[in-house]
Design a protein around this motif. Structure first.
Motif, PDB file in Angstrom:
ATOM      1  N   PRO A 355       0.805  -1.225   0.000  1.00  0.00           N
ATOM      2  CA  PRO A 355       0.000   0.000   0.000  1.00  0.00           C
ATOM      3  C   PRO A 355       0.833   1.266   0.000  1.00  0.00           C
ATOM      4  CG  PRO A 355      -0.864  -1.598   1.583  1.00  0.00           C
ATOM      5  CD  PRO A 355       0.459  -2.126   1.106  1.00  0.00           C
ATOM      6  N   ALA A 356       2.075   1.205   0.489  1.00  0.00           N
ATOM      7  CA  ALA A 356       2.911   2.405   0.502  1.00  0.00           C
ATOM      8  C   ALA A 356       3.181   2.916  -0.905  1.00  0.00           C
ATOM      9  CB  ALA A 356       4.234   2.118   1.214  1.00  0.00           C
ATOM     10  N   LEU A 357       3.245   2.003  -1.890  1.00  0.00           N
ATOM     11  CA  LEU A 357       3.449   2.441  -3.266  1.00  0.00           C
ATOM     12  C   LEU A 357       2.247   3.207  -3.784  1.00  0.00           C
ATOM     13  CD1 LEU A 357       5.254  -0.588  -4.946  1.00  0.00           C
ATOM     14  CD2 LEU A 357       6.229   1.517  -4.050  1.00  0.00           C
ATOM     15  N   GLY A 358       1.040   2.773  -3.425  1.00  0.00           N
ATOM     16  CA  GLY A 358      -0.146   3.516  -3.804  1.00  0.00           C
ATOM     17  C   GLY A 358      -0.173   4.888  -3.170  1.00  0.00           C
ATOM     18  N   GLY A 359       0.240   4.974  -1.909  1.00  0.00           N
ATOM     19  CA  GLY A 359       0.312   6.270  -1.259  1.00  0.00           C
ATOM     20  C   GLY A 359       1.350   7.173  -1.882  1.00  0.00           C
ATOM     21  N   ALA A 360       2.516   6.620  -2.230  1.00  0.00           N
ATOM     22  CA  ALA A 360       3.546   7.431  -2.889  1.00  0.00           C
ATOM     23  C   ALA A 360       3.090   7.908  -4.249  1.00  0.00           C
ATOM     24  CB  ALA A 360       4.836   6.622  -3.010  1.00  0.00           C
ATOM     25  N   LEU A 361       2.375   7.058  -4.993  1.00  0.00           N
ATOM     26  CA  LEU A 361       1.858   7.456  -6.295  1.00  0.00           C
ATOM     27  C   LEU A 361       0.849   8.593  -6.157  1.00  0.00           C
ATOM     28  CD1 LEU A 361       2.281   6.487  -9.233  1.00  0.00           C
ATOM     29  CD2 LEU A 361       0.238   5.101  -8.974  1.00  0.00           C
ATOM     30  N   ALA A 362      -0.003   8.524  -5.139  1.00  0.00           N
ATOM     31  CA  ALA A 362      -0.977   9.603  -4.920  1.00  0.00           C
ATOM     32  C   ALA A 362      -0.289  10.891  -4.499  1.00  0.00           C
ATOM     33  CB  ALA A 362      -1.993   9.166  -3.869  1.00  0.00           C
ATOM     34  N   LEU A 363       0.759  10.787  -3.674  1.00  0.00           N
ATOM     35  CA  LEU A 363       1.450  11.991  -3.214  1.00  0.00           C
ATOM     36  C   LEU A 363       2.157  12.717  -4.349  1.00  0.00           C
ATOM     37  CD1 LEU A 363       2.966  10.841   0.193  1.00  0.00           C
ATOM     38  CD2 LEU A 363       1.192  12.545  -0.165  1.00  0.00           C
ATOM     39  N   LEU A 364       2.810  11.969  -5.242  1.00  0.00           N
ATOM     40  CA  LEU A 364       3.506  12.655  -6.332  1.00  0.00           C
ATOM     41  C   LEU A 364       2.531  13.261  -7.334  1.00  0.00           C
ATOM     42  CD1 LEU A 364       3.726  10.790  -9.243  1.00  0.00           C
ATOM     43  CD2 LEU A 364       4.963   9.326  -7.659  1.00  0.00           C
ATOM     44  N   LEU A 365       1.325  12.689  -7.456  1.00  0.00           N
ATOM     45  CA  LEU A 365       0.315  13.299  -8.321  1.00  0.00           C
ATOM     46  C   LEU A 365      -0.315  14.531  -7.678  1.00  0.00           C
ATOM     47  CD1 LEU A 365      -1.467  10.140  -9.769  1.00  0.00           C
ATOM     48  CD2 LEU A 365       0.115  11.675 -10.930  1.00  0.00           C
ATOM     49  N   VAL A 366      -0.378  14.560  -6.360  1.00  0.00           N
ATOM     50  CA  VAL A 366      -0.850  15.758  -5.672  1.00  0.00           C
ATOM     51  C   VAL A 366       0.122  16.914  -5.870  1.00  0.00           C
ATOM     52  CG1 VAL A 366      -1.240  16.742  -3.370  1.00  0.00           C
ATOM     53  CG2 VAL A 366      -2.266  14.559  -3.978  1.00  0.00           C
TER      54      VAL A 366
END
Length: 434
Positions: A355-366
């Motif tokens: 799940p950390a990869l999904g969170g990192a992907l969302a953060l860089l898109l933010v």
């Protein structure tokens, strides 16, 4: 490494103190028929390792210390996405939208500000923990130094932004620092094949941020000197930055489906060719459909007979458009902004095995369209450090992968039953699992 701290084994209980009343008889000889007491013997077998060197295995192995830190990335990214939607998109879009919605606009503004403050507090703590983890990891020295310098500088500016407005020079410097750290984290993550889609999106976001900031600098310089050539160069850089950014959003959409099959169930056969990555996945198609519908509604929001929802959506997506404006059709810019929001939401709803990869992907898109904003820069820093650690931290990453496997029995620890934590699967630069 902070994410891979093996707790020391419990020390053996101290021996009981001898009874002073019982004095041993030096003349007494030991009974040869009596079996020796292994607990009373101070000597160990020469073939056995000391207790401090024995590795815990199975169910008596302590849990990895890195998993709680990695679990913070996904809820933190959800809070960042909520703060962006409420505080950056909806709250400014509702001002003057219709008569009698002043209280609603004020409530949305307060909710967005509260979400932003909560995200700032959590992001600062998480960034400090990730910086310490990178320093203690096996990452290259250049990445460790960049994490200390760039990450600490961004944290200091975010703390300064909580009390007063950040100067323009500091805003530009944190944008450059976050972009450079994103490029370093992406380069480090390319060593693991299953991390390459996320690493490519991270690297493209960092490159887009650098090109965009260079365009902003040229635009300011052209305004001061009144030079048309500098203004033309600034527009060209803005267009190039948008092209790189749009490509990063598309790569992130592809990474949604690729991450779920990051770890194969069985090691690949060296004699067989590797399957090519799929560019079209159900998740990527699911991201394109709502983005197209949102773009259509936002384009209709510019008409005189547009509905209230269409006008709200148009205003909200306009807040995500980059400045200076690139030489691209407005429909393409709106589609890229809408797709970034949808992909970030899907990365949190249906994340990869880790799940950390999904969170990192969302953060860089933010953080994609505003790296000079303090919270966006901090989001990009956290995403870069998380991706770099996920590629380098074999124990923590694969323990999380095993913990989310379908065949893991309920209540079992990650990797339970294995002989050693260090024996977790590792992936080298060639992509072979060993």
């Amino acid at each position: 490494m902070l994410l891979n701290i093996d707790l020391p084994p419990a020390a053996p209980p101290p021996p009981a103190s001898p009874d002073p009343s019982a004095s041993p008889d030096p003349s007494a000889s030991p009974d040869p028929s009596a079996s020796p007491d292994p607990s009373a013997s101070p000597r160990r077998d020469e073939g056995s390792a000391p207790p401090a060197e024995r590795r815990p295995s199975g169910s008596d192995r302590p849990p990895l210390a890195g998993l709680p830190v990695l679990r913070l990335i996904r809820p933190l990214a959800a809070l960042a996405l909520l703060a962006m939607i409420l505080g950056r998109m909806i709250a400014p879009a509702t001002v003057g939208l219709a008569v009698g919605i002043e209280r609603t606009a004020r409530a949305v503004e307060i909710a967005g500000a509260a979400a932003s403050q909560l995200f700032a507090l959590g992001a600062i703590v998480t960034a400090m923990a990730l910086i310490g983890a990178v320093v203690r990891s096996r990452s290259p020295y250049a990445l460790r130094i960049a994490a200390i310098v760039a990450g600490s500088f961004v944290i200091l500016v975010v703390l300064h932004a909580t009390v007063q407005r950040v100067p323009d020079l500091s805003a530009a410097l944190i944008g450059v620092s976050a972009a450079v750290l994103a490029l370093g984290g992406a380069w480090e993550a390319l060593r693991a094949p299953f991390m390459r889609p996320v690493a490519a999106a991270l690297g493209l976001i960092g490159a887009s941020a650098l090109v965009r900031l260079a365009g902003v600098f040229l635009a300011v310089w052209a305004n001061e000197r009144g030079s048309k050539s500098l203004a033309t160069a600034s527009g060209s850089l803005a267009t190039a930055a948008f092209a790189i950014d749009a490509l990063a959003v598309l790569v992130a959409a592809v990474a949604l489906g690729q991450g779920r099959a990051a770890r194969p169930e069985s090691p690949p056969d060296p004699g067989q060719p590797r399957p090519a990555p799929r560019l079209v996945t159900p998740l990527s198609i699911a991201a394109l459909v709502p983005a197209l519908l949102a773009t259509r509604a936002a384009l209709a929001g510019a008409a005189d007979d547009a509905s209230l929802l269409e006008v709200l959506l148009r205003r909200a997506l306009d807040r995500l458009l980059a400045r200076p404006a690139p030489s691209v059709a407005p429909s393409v810019q709106l589609f890229a902004a809408a797709l970034a929001v949808v992909v970030a939401a899907l990365a949190l709803i249906a994340p990869p095995r880790l799940p950390a990869l999904g969170g990192a992907l969302a953060l860089l898109l933010v953080a994609r369209s505003a790296p000079e904003v303090p919270l966006s820069a901090l989001s990009l820093v956290i995403a870069a450090l998380c991706v770099a650690l996920a590629a380098r931290d074999d124990r923590g990453f694969w323990a999380a992968v095993l913990a989310t496997g379908r065949d893991r029995p309920s209540g079992a620890l990650p990797g339970a039953g294995k002989a050693d934590v260090a024996a977790a699967p590792q992936v080298d630069a060639g992509g072979d699992t060993r």
